[in-house]
Write an enzyme that holds these catalytic residues in place. Structure first.
Site, mmCIF file in Angstrom:
data_model
loop_
_atom_site.group_PDB
_atom_site.id
_atom_site.type_symbol
_atom_site.label_atom_id
_atom_site.label_comp_id
_atom_site.label_asym_id
_atom_site.label_seq_id
_atom_site.Cartn_x
_atom_site.Cartn_y
_atom_site.Cartn_z
ATOM 1 N N CYS A 115 0.855 -1.190 0.000
ATOM 2 C CA CYS A 115 0.000 0.000 0.000
ATOM 3 C C CYS A 115 0.890 1.238 0.000
ATOM 4 O O CYS A 115 1.928 1.261 0.661
ATOM 5 C CB CYS A 115 -0.898 0.005 1.226
ATOM 6 S SG CYS A 115 -2.044 1.410 1.239
ATOM 7 N N CYS A 122 0.166 0.781 10.578
ATOM 8 C CA CYS A 122 -0.271 -0.357 9.758
ATOM 9 C C CYS A 122 0.933 -1.063 9.143
ATOM 10 O O CYS A 122 1.758 -0.435 8.469
ATOM 11 C CB CYS A 122 -1.198 0.156 8.659
ATOM 12 S SG CYS A 122 -1.582 -1.085 7.425
ATOM 13 N N LEU A 227 -10.774 6.501 10.212
ATOM 14 C CA LEU A 227 -10.698 7.882 10.705
ATOM 15 C C LEU A 227 -9.507 8.063 11.665
ATOM 16 O O LEU A 227 -8.609 8.835 11.414
ATOM 17 C CB LEU A 227 -12.012 8.249 11.395
ATOM 18 C CG LEU A 227 -12.234 9.727 11.611
ATOM 19 C CD1 LEU A 227 -12.384 10.460 10.293
ATOM 20 C CD2 LEU A 227 -13.464 9.966 12.482
ATOM 21 N N ASN A 302 -3.857 -3.320 17.726
ATOM 22 C CA ASN A 302 -3.216 -4.638 17.814
ATOM 23 C C ASN A 302 -1.713 -4.440 17.927
ATOM 24 O O ASN A 302 -1.046 -4.119 16.946
ATOM 25 C CB ASN A 302 -3.498 -5.450 16.543
ATOM 26 C CG ASN A 302 -4.961 -5.758 16.420
ATOM 27 O OD1 ASN A 302 -5.584 -6.237 17.356
ATOM 28 N ND2 ASN A 302 -5.531 -5.451 15.269
HETATM 29 S S1 SF4 Z 1 -4.303 1.304 6.912
HETATM 30 FE FE1 SF4 Z 1 -3.311 2.807 5.540
HETATM 31 S S2 SF4 Z 1 -1.328 1.867 4.969
HETATM 32 FE FE2 SF4 Z 1 -2.623 0.239 5.859
HETATM 33 S S3 SF4 Z 1 -3.576 -0.751 4.065
HETATM 34 FE FE3 SF4 Z 1 -5.041 0.813 4.838
HETATM 35 S S4 SF4 Z 1 -4.548 2.673 3.650
HETATM 36 FE FE4 SF4 Z 1 -2.827 1.278 3.400
#
Ligand code: SF4
Length: 353
Positions: A115, A122, A227, A302
């Site tokens: 991503c 993340c 959010l 998490n």
């Molecule tokens: S949380 Fe953010 S970095 Fe993780 S997959 Fe979703 S958009 Fe992409």
């Protein structure tokens, strides 16, 4: 067998199949017939499509193929969640997570390899962006998990023997792969396809405002917004997308979002200890969402050894929820599922790249 010159029919919606067969000199209904075969369990060859003329099946065999994922890496969590790792034809691995409950099976699917959005909490974001998934790679996640469920003995199932709900919350930002996501939705919702109602499907975004507007016009499935903060300073520190599309622009796009077939927008809010989990944050959240038909999912973070964040205490979580409940919001606490196999929200990141 596939070759660079043949077409993977699972990349085509029903309208695309109709166009495709007309290019081969066939009437439109042949496209619908193929659609009805492609998404039946066990169909991998054109020779199985017995209501198509033999000659036409031969032409299809020369020009097209039917892709499928084989031998997924399967990890089962103690709580019944199942994580699937699918190897793509170029060697990348993507993940989907099956979350079973007594009355439903929710499948969380990926829309990209990695991503680009770089949200700091993340793990997928830490992989960087590799590429968009094709339509076939999105729908084959469902086909493969459907086959897995059908192969299970009834007594080993927690929920139904089919996928009932789909969430685009796995790896990737779905609205950055909008065309393929929309085509995959068409196949997933099509009765002759995977036949899952739009009410049972949710696409989640980190907040790409112009694409939220476009998505609202071109789709009827549910929208979820990641959010995670109530002011621009904190949100920008967690989610770089906020620099481009600040909170007020995002919430305005939510207020404008066409709701006819959808009841409410789901706001996802991950609580990070000491960062966004105070009572003031909860009160500000209640204020900011006023007037938007919505539900709120609170997700205690998490914890991961790779990232510098901590989970909130249970008391903090409940106090945050109480403030929102008192402000008359529908608020759920989503306790983490599948954490022991790194299948929970924000934990999807393939090591083998
Ligand atoms: S949380 Fe953010 S970095 Fe993780 S997959 Fe979703 S958009 Fe992409």
């Amino acid at each position: 067998m596939s070759s660079p010159h043949t077409t993977d029919l699972k990349n085509l919606t029903q309208a695309g199949l109709i166009d495709y067969v007309s290019g081969l000199g066939q009437p439109a209904f042949r496209g619908k017939q193929i659609m009805a075969w492609l998404y039946r369990p066990g169909i991998t060859e054109f020779s199985q499509m017995t209501d198509l003329a033999k000659e036409f099946r031969k032409v299809l065999g020369e020009n097209a193929y039917i892709s499928q994922f084989s031998d997924p890496i399967i990890e089962r969590a103690k709580d019944g969640c199942v994580k699937f790792g699918f190897q793509l034809s170029d060697g990348h691995i993507i993940e989907s997570v099956l979350i079973p409950e007594p009355d439903r099976n929710t499948l969380c699917i990926s829309s990209q390899v990695g991503c680009a959005m770089g949200c700091s909490f993340c793990l997928t974001g830490t992989m960087g962006f590799k590429r968009n998934l094709t339509v076939a790679e999105i729908v084959n996640q469902l086909c493969s998990v459907r086959d897995y469920l059908l192969a299970q003995h009834d007594e080993s199932l927690i929920g139904p023997d089919r996928i009932t709900n789909v969430v685009y919350m796995g790896m990737g930002e779905p609205l950055n792969n909008l065309e393929n996501v929309l085509a995959s939705l068409s196949i997933i919702m099509e009765q002759k396809g995977l036949d899952i109602s739009s009410r049972k499907i949710t696409v989640s975004t980190c907040g790409i405002v112009p694409k939220i507007r476009e998505f609202g016009e071109r789709s009827t499935v549910n929208l979820a917004i990641s959010l995670h903060a109530v002011n621009d300073a904190v949100r920008s520190s967690l989610m770089p997308v906020n620099d481009r599309y600040p909170l007020e622009d995002l919430l305005e796009a939510c207020r404008d979002f066409p709701m006819p077939k959808r009841k409410r927008i789901m706001f996802e809010y991950t609580l990070l200890r000491g960062i966004n989990d105070s009572n003031d944050d909860a009160r500000e959240l209640a204020k900011r969402l006023r007037g938007i038909p919505c539900k709120i999912n609170l997700l205690p973070y998490n914890q991961s050894s790779h990232l510098p964040f901590a989970s909130p205490s249970q008391d903090r979580l409940l106090s945050f929820q109480k403030i929102l409940l008192e402000a008359h919001y529908t608020v759920f606490i989503r306790n983490s599922r599948g954490t022991d196999i790194s299948a929970a929200c924000g934990q999807l990141a393939t090591k083998k790249e």
